[in-house]
Design an enzyme around this catalytic site. Structure first.
Site, PDB file in Angstrom:
ATOM      1  N   SER A 145      22.022 -47.667 -45.184  1.00 52.18           N
ATOM      2  CA  SER A 145      22.875 -47.627 -44.561  1.00 52.18           C
ATOM      3  C   SER A 145      23.832 -47.248 -43.763  1.00 52.18           C
ATOM      4  CB  SER A 145      22.981 -49.847 -44.421  1.00 52.18           C
ATOM      5  OG  SER A 145      23.318 -50.026 -43.329  1.00 52.18           O
ATOM      6  N   GLU A 207      11.289 -50.988 -42.958  1.00 52.59           N
ATOM      7  CA  GLU A 207      12.621 -51.556 -42.069  1.00 52.59           C
ATOM      8  C   GLU A 207      11.617 -50.996 -39.963  1.00 52.59           C
ATOM      9  OE1 GLU A 207      16.688 -49.994 -43.709  1.00 52.59           O
ATOM     10  OE2 GLU A 207      15.184 -49.331 -44.933  1.00 52.59           O
ATOM     11  N   HIS A 245      15.430 -54.252 -45.407  1.00 51.31           N
ATOM     12  CA  HIS A 245      16.717 -52.847 -45.286  1.00 51.31           C
ATOM     13  C   HIS A 245      17.510 -53.322 -46.719  1.00 51.31           C
ATOM     14  CE1 HIS A 245      19.709 -50.329 -43.443  1.00 51.31           C
ATOM     15  NE2 HIS A 245      20.574 -51.479 -43.462  1.00 51.31           N
TER      16      HIS A 245
END
Length: 269
Positions: A145, A207, A245
Site C-alpha cells: 500500500s 482491488e 487489498h
C-alpha cells in the site's frame, strides 16, 4: 517466535521512534553472509514474513528459498498500523494533490520519505550489519500500500539501495505526479547505465474495483518498466485471484520470499 529480537530505537538524525523486529536463521551464515529482507509496516506483517522464510528456508532444494535475516520496521504500538506510516512512506506534495480523506478530516503528517530512507541506509543497515554477517549484494525491501509506494520511491531515487524490490498494492495514486517524474528519470538512467535489480509488483484481483485505479496503475507501470529488462531490471507483475487489498498479504508474502531469496528473481540462487 523462535530466533527473534524486538527493540525500540530512536533515529538520531530525525528523533523519530521505531520498533524494530528481527528474525535470524539457526544456520551459520554462508561465506558471503546472510541475505536480508527489510519489511515495512512490521507491526502487521513481520510475523507472516518471518514464518514464511523460516518454513520455506528449511528445504531450499524443494522451495528455492534460502535462510535469511528478516528486519521489520514498525512503530511503538500494539495496533497493526500507525499513522506515522503516512509520514514515512510519502513524498512532500501540495495538499491539493492528495486523495480526499474518506471522513473529511485532514490526513496525518506527510512527506518524510527521504528522512525515512536516510534512517534505513545510514542507521538501521549499519546496526544490522554489526550484529549479523550480511551479504550487501542480496538485500531486499518489502512494502504494501503506502509501503509499496515507498518501495517504488526508493527504487526510482536510490536504486542501489537494494537488489530486489517488492511493491504490494502500491498506492501510486497518492504521489502520482512526483512518482512518475522519478520513474522517468530512473528509466533514462537505466537506459544509459544498466542496473542489476529486480522488482515484483503484486496486487489483489479484487482491488481492480478501487476508485484510485490501483491495479491499472500498477500494471501500466510494470509494462513500462518491462522495457528495461534488457538493461538488467527484472520485472514481475502478479494479480492474485480473488484477493483484496488486505487479504492479498499472505499470498503476496509467499511470492515475495521466493522472488527475493529464490529462483523467481532471475538471479543465481
Amino acid at each position: 517466535m523462535p530466533r527473534s529480537i524486538q527493540r525500540d530505537i530512536t533515529c538520531t538524525r530525525c528523533g523519530r521512534d521505531y520498533r524494530i523486529f528481527i528474525a535470524y536463521p539457526g544456520e551459520a551464515p554462508p561465506a558471503s553472509g546472510y541475505p536480508v529482507i527489510y519489511v515495512l509496516d512490521a507491526n502487521s506483517v513481520f510475523g507472516t514474513m518471518a514464518e514464511a522464510v523460516r518454513v520455506q528456508g528449511r528445504r531450499p532444494d524443494k522451495t528455492g528459498v534460502i535462510p535469511a535475516v528478516i528486519v521489520g520496521i514498525g512503530y511503538r504500538t500494539e495496533e497493526p498500523f500507525d499513522p506515522a506510516r503516512h509520514r514515512d512512506f510519502t513524498m512532500p506534495v501540495p495538499e491539493s494533490e492528495l486523495p480526499q480523506s474518506p471522513d473529511g478530516n485532514a490526513w496525518p503528517e506527510q512527506g518524510g520519505a527521504e528522512a525515512f530512507l536516510a534512517f534505513i541506509e545510514e542507521e538501521l543497515k549499519p546496526q544490522i550489519e554489526r550484529e549479523f554477517k550480511i551479504d550487501r549484494n542480496r538485500q531486499a525491501i518489502f512494502g504494501h500500500s503506502l509501503g509499496g509506494l515507498f518501495v517504488l520511491h526508493t527504487l526510482f531515487n536510490k536504486p542501489g539501495s537494494f537488489r530486489n524490490y517488492i511493491a504490494g498494492s502500491p498506492s501510486i495514486h497518492w504521489n502520482k505526479r512526483i512518482l512518475l517524474e522519478a520513474e522517468r528519470r530512473f528509466s533514462s538512467g537505466v537506459e544509459r547505465e544498466g542496473l542489476d535489480a529486480g522488482l515484483l509488483i503484486g496486487v489483489g484481483e479484487l482491488e481492480a474495483n478501487h476508485k484510485a485505479r490501483m491495479n491499472e496503475n500498477a500494471r501500466e507501470m510494470s509494462e513500462r518498466l518491462a522495457a528495461l529488462e534488457s538493461k538488467g531490471l527484472r520485472i514481475a507483475f502478479k494479480e492474485f485471484e480473488n484477493e483484496g487489498h488486505v487479504s492479498v498479504l499472505p499470498v503476496l508474502i509467499s511470492r515475495a520470499v521466493r522472488f527475493a531469496l529464490g529462483s523467481d528473481n532471475g538471479g543465481k540462487r
